[in-house]
Scaffold this motif. Sequence first.
Motif, PDB file in Angstrom:
ATOM      1  N   ASP A 114      52.269 -16.638  35.995  1.00 37.17           N
ATOM      2  CA  ASP A 114      50.886 -17.317  35.621  1.00 37.17           C
ATOM      3  C   ASP A 114      50.458 -15.856  34.562  1.00 37.17           C
ATOM      4  N   GLU A 115      50.397 -15.133  34.873  1.00 37.82           N
ATOM      5  CA  GLU A 115      49.552 -13.929  34.220  1.00 37.82           C
ATOM      6  C   GLU A 115      50.297 -12.555  34.546  1.00 37.82           C
ATOM      7  N   VAL A 116      50.041 -11.193  33.598  1.00 37.92           N
ATOM      8  CA  VAL A 116      49.950 -10.023  33.930  1.00 37.92           C
ATOM      9  C   VAL A 116      49.349  -9.298  33.457  1.00 37.92           C
ATOM     10  N   ARG A 117      48.479  -8.766  34.216  1.00 35.04           N
ATOM     11  CA  ARG A 117      47.636  -7.912  33.533  1.00 35.04           C
ATOM     12  C   ARG A 117      46.642  -6.857  34.259  1.00 35.04           C
ATOM     13  N   THR A 118      46.407  -5.405  33.964  1.00 38.89           N
ATOM     14  CA  THR A 118      45.768  -4.621  33.882  1.00 38.89           C
ATOM     15  C   THR A 118      44.354  -5.019  34.937  1.00 38.89           C
ATOM     16  N   VAL A 119      45.014  -4.015  35.318  1.00 35.94           N
ATOM     17  CA  VAL A 119      43.277  -3.972  36.359  1.00 35.94           C
ATOM     18  C   VAL A 119      42.835  -3.179  37.682  1.00 35.94           C
ATOM     19  N   GLN A 120      41.574  -2.458  37.172  1.00 34.78           N
ATOM     20  CA  GLN A 120      41.177  -1.355  38.599  1.00 34.78           C
ATOM     21  C   GLN A 120      40.708  -1.804  39.352  1.00 34.78           C
ATOM     22  N   GLN A 121      40.781  -0.582  40.405  1.00 29.27           N
ATOM     23  CA  GLN A 121      41.473  -0.915  41.900  1.00 29.27           C
ATOM     24  C   GLN A 121      41.600  -0.168  42.592  1.00 29.27           C
ATOM     25  N   PRO A 122      41.157  -0.061  43.764  1.00 35.43           N
ATOM     26  CA  PRO A 122      42.244   0.625  44.880  1.00 35.43           C
ATOM     27  C   PRO A 122      43.483   0.978  44.873  1.00 35.43           C
ATOM     28  N   VAL A 123      44.974   2.134  44.568  1.00 33.39           N
ATOM     29  CA  VAL A 123      45.641   2.254  44.778  1.00 33.39           C
ATOM     30  C   VAL A 123      45.865   3.473  45.003  1.00 33.39           C
ATOM     31  N   ARG A 124      47.922   3.009  46.189  1.00 34.29           N
ATOM     32  CA  ARG A 124      47.966   4.127  46.710  1.00 34.29           C
ATOM     33  C   ARG A 124      48.287   5.244  45.991  1.00 34.29           C
ATOM     34  N   TRP A 125      48.055   6.138  46.839  1.00 37.36           N
ATOM     35  CA  TRP A 125      48.171   7.527  45.854  1.00 37.36           C
ATOM     36  C   TRP A 125      50.341   7.862  46.791  1.00 37.36           C
ATOM     37  N   LEU A 126      51.161   8.218  45.684  1.00 34.37           N
ATOM     38  CA  LEU A 126      52.413   8.376  45.764  1.00 34.37           C
ATOM     39  C   LEU A 126      52.718   7.092  46.346  1.00 34.37           C
ATOM     40  N   GLY A 127      51.843   5.823  46.577  1.00 35.19           N
ATOM     41  CA  GLY A 127      52.887   5.373  47.766  1.00 35.19           C
ATOM     42  C   GLY A 127      52.638   5.483  49.133  1.00 35.19           C
ATOM     43  N   LEU A 128      51.703   6.404  49.375  1.00 41.13           N
ATOM     44  CA  LEU A 128      50.874   6.997  50.623  1.00 41.13           C
ATOM     45  C   LEU A 128      49.957   6.091  51.483  1.00 41.13           C
ATOM     46  N   PRO A 129      49.858   6.368  52.329  1.00 38.86           N
ATOM     47  CA  PRO A 129      48.274   5.230  52.704  1.00 38.86           C
ATOM     48  C   PRO A 129      47.133   5.193  51.800  1.00 38.86           C
ATOM     49  N   ARG A 130      46.855   7.040  51.484  1.00 38.70           N
ATOM     50  CA  ARG A 130      45.655   6.914  50.600  1.00 38.70           C
ATOM     51  C   ARG A 130      45.542   6.007  49.848  1.00 38.70           C
ATOM     52  N   THR A 131      44.129   5.718  49.838  1.00 36.69           N
ATOM     53  CA  THR A 131      43.982   5.278  48.231  1.00 36.69           C
ATOM     54  C   THR A 131      43.094   5.563  47.111  1.00 36.69           C
ATOM     55  N   VAL A 132      42.894   5.992  46.045  1.00 32.42           N
ATOM     56  CA  VAL A 132      42.270   6.393  45.115  1.00 32.42           C
ATOM     57  C   VAL A 132      41.790   4.991  43.981  1.00 32.42           C
ATOM     58  N   GLN A 133      40.817   5.090  43.210  1.00 31.64           N
ATOM     59  CA  GLN A 133      40.160   4.920  42.302  1.00 31.64           C
ATOM     60  C   GLN A 133      42.194   4.601  41.349  1.00 31.64           C
ATOM     61  N   GLY A 134      41.645   3.258  40.773  1.00 26.48           N
ATOM     62  CA  GLY A 134      42.653   3.816  39.536  1.00 26.48           C
ATOM     63  C   GLY A 134      43.119   2.490  38.583  1.00 26.48           C
ATOM     64  N   GLN A 135      44.157   2.154  38.447  1.00 28.42           N
ATOM     65  CA  GLN A 135      44.800   1.065  37.941  1.00 28.42           C
ATOM     66  C   GLN A 135      45.265  -0.054  37.933  1.00 28.42           C
ATOM     67  N   ALA A 136      46.332  -0.723  37.844  1.00 28.16           N
ATOM     68  CA  ALA A 136      47.083  -1.707  38.449  1.00 28.16           C
ATOM     69  C   ALA A 136      47.598  -2.589  37.832  1.00 28.16           C
ATOM     70  N   LEU A 137      48.876  -2.766  37.544  1.00 26.31           N
ATOM     71  CA  LEU A 137      49.297  -3.729  36.869  1.00 26.31           C
ATOM     72  C   LEU A 137      50.016  -4.403  38.180  1.00 26.31           C
ATOM     73  N   THR A 138      49.054  -6.062  38.058  1.00 25.38           N
ATOM     74  CA  THR A 138      49.422  -7.275  39.047  1.00 25.38           C
ATOM     75  C   THR A 138      49.703  -8.398  37.813  1.00 25.38           C
ATOM     76  N   VAL A 139      50.893  -8.904  39.188  1.00 22.04           N
ATOM     77  CA  VAL A 139      51.352 -10.213  38.414  1.00 22.04           C
ATOM     78  C   VAL A 139      50.723 -11.479  39.256  1.00 22.04           C
ATOM     79  N   ALA A 140      50.657 -12.674  38.825  1.00 24.45           N
ATOM     80  CA  ALA A 140      49.650 -13.411  39.407  1.00 24.45           C
ATOM     81  C   ALA A 140      50.867 -14.719  38.967  1.00 24.45           C
ATOM     82  N   GLY A 141      51.458 -15.019  40.474  1.00 24.68           N
ATOM     83  CA  GLY A 141      52.514 -16.506  40.354  1.00 24.68           C
ATOM     84  C   GLY A 141      51.306 -18.271  39.668  1.00 24.68           C
TER      85      GLY A 141
END
Length: 184
Positions: A114-141
Amino acid sequence: MPLPFLTADGVFEAHEDDALAHVDHDRWRRPYRPGPWRVAAAALLLLLAAFMLLSTMIIAFAGTWPGALICLAAALAVIGSALRILLAGVWVSPSGLRRVAFLRTHSLAWNQIDEVRTVQQPVRWLGLPRTVQGQALTVAGRDGAELPVLLTDHNADFLSRTEAFDRAAHAVEAWADEYRAVAA
């Protein structure tokens, strides 16, 4: 220095917006280049595999064949892991969107998105459990389901490379806009 034998069939004619140019446009392609963290991890694994293959040869010359076969199998597993690390990421084609992770691949047709968009949200740093504030490209079905994050600006491809993340996110969004309209 131009290498005419590489461009004879047009396979290596790369464009600014196309990181992996192919003659066949129906192939899956990654709309960005692998990042330095991903390439460095794969290079270290391949270096480890080279030492493992050298030890395989030494063990084989010593006459211990079961040990050589175990060491060879381990080296091949490390090589396969390095290749899988390099393949991980988001791939697009006219038929859909594919998210390749280390152990899993998930594909979606454009008519399921349905939608592909860039959002500001907490993201995982290098795929590790630690999260930082960043941008993410998300997809909604289409059914409203929020699917896993496609890209972040803190993953192995885009850490400390915000311009590259912006280009990649815009490229995936452009693919989605173009082919969702065709699929609809």
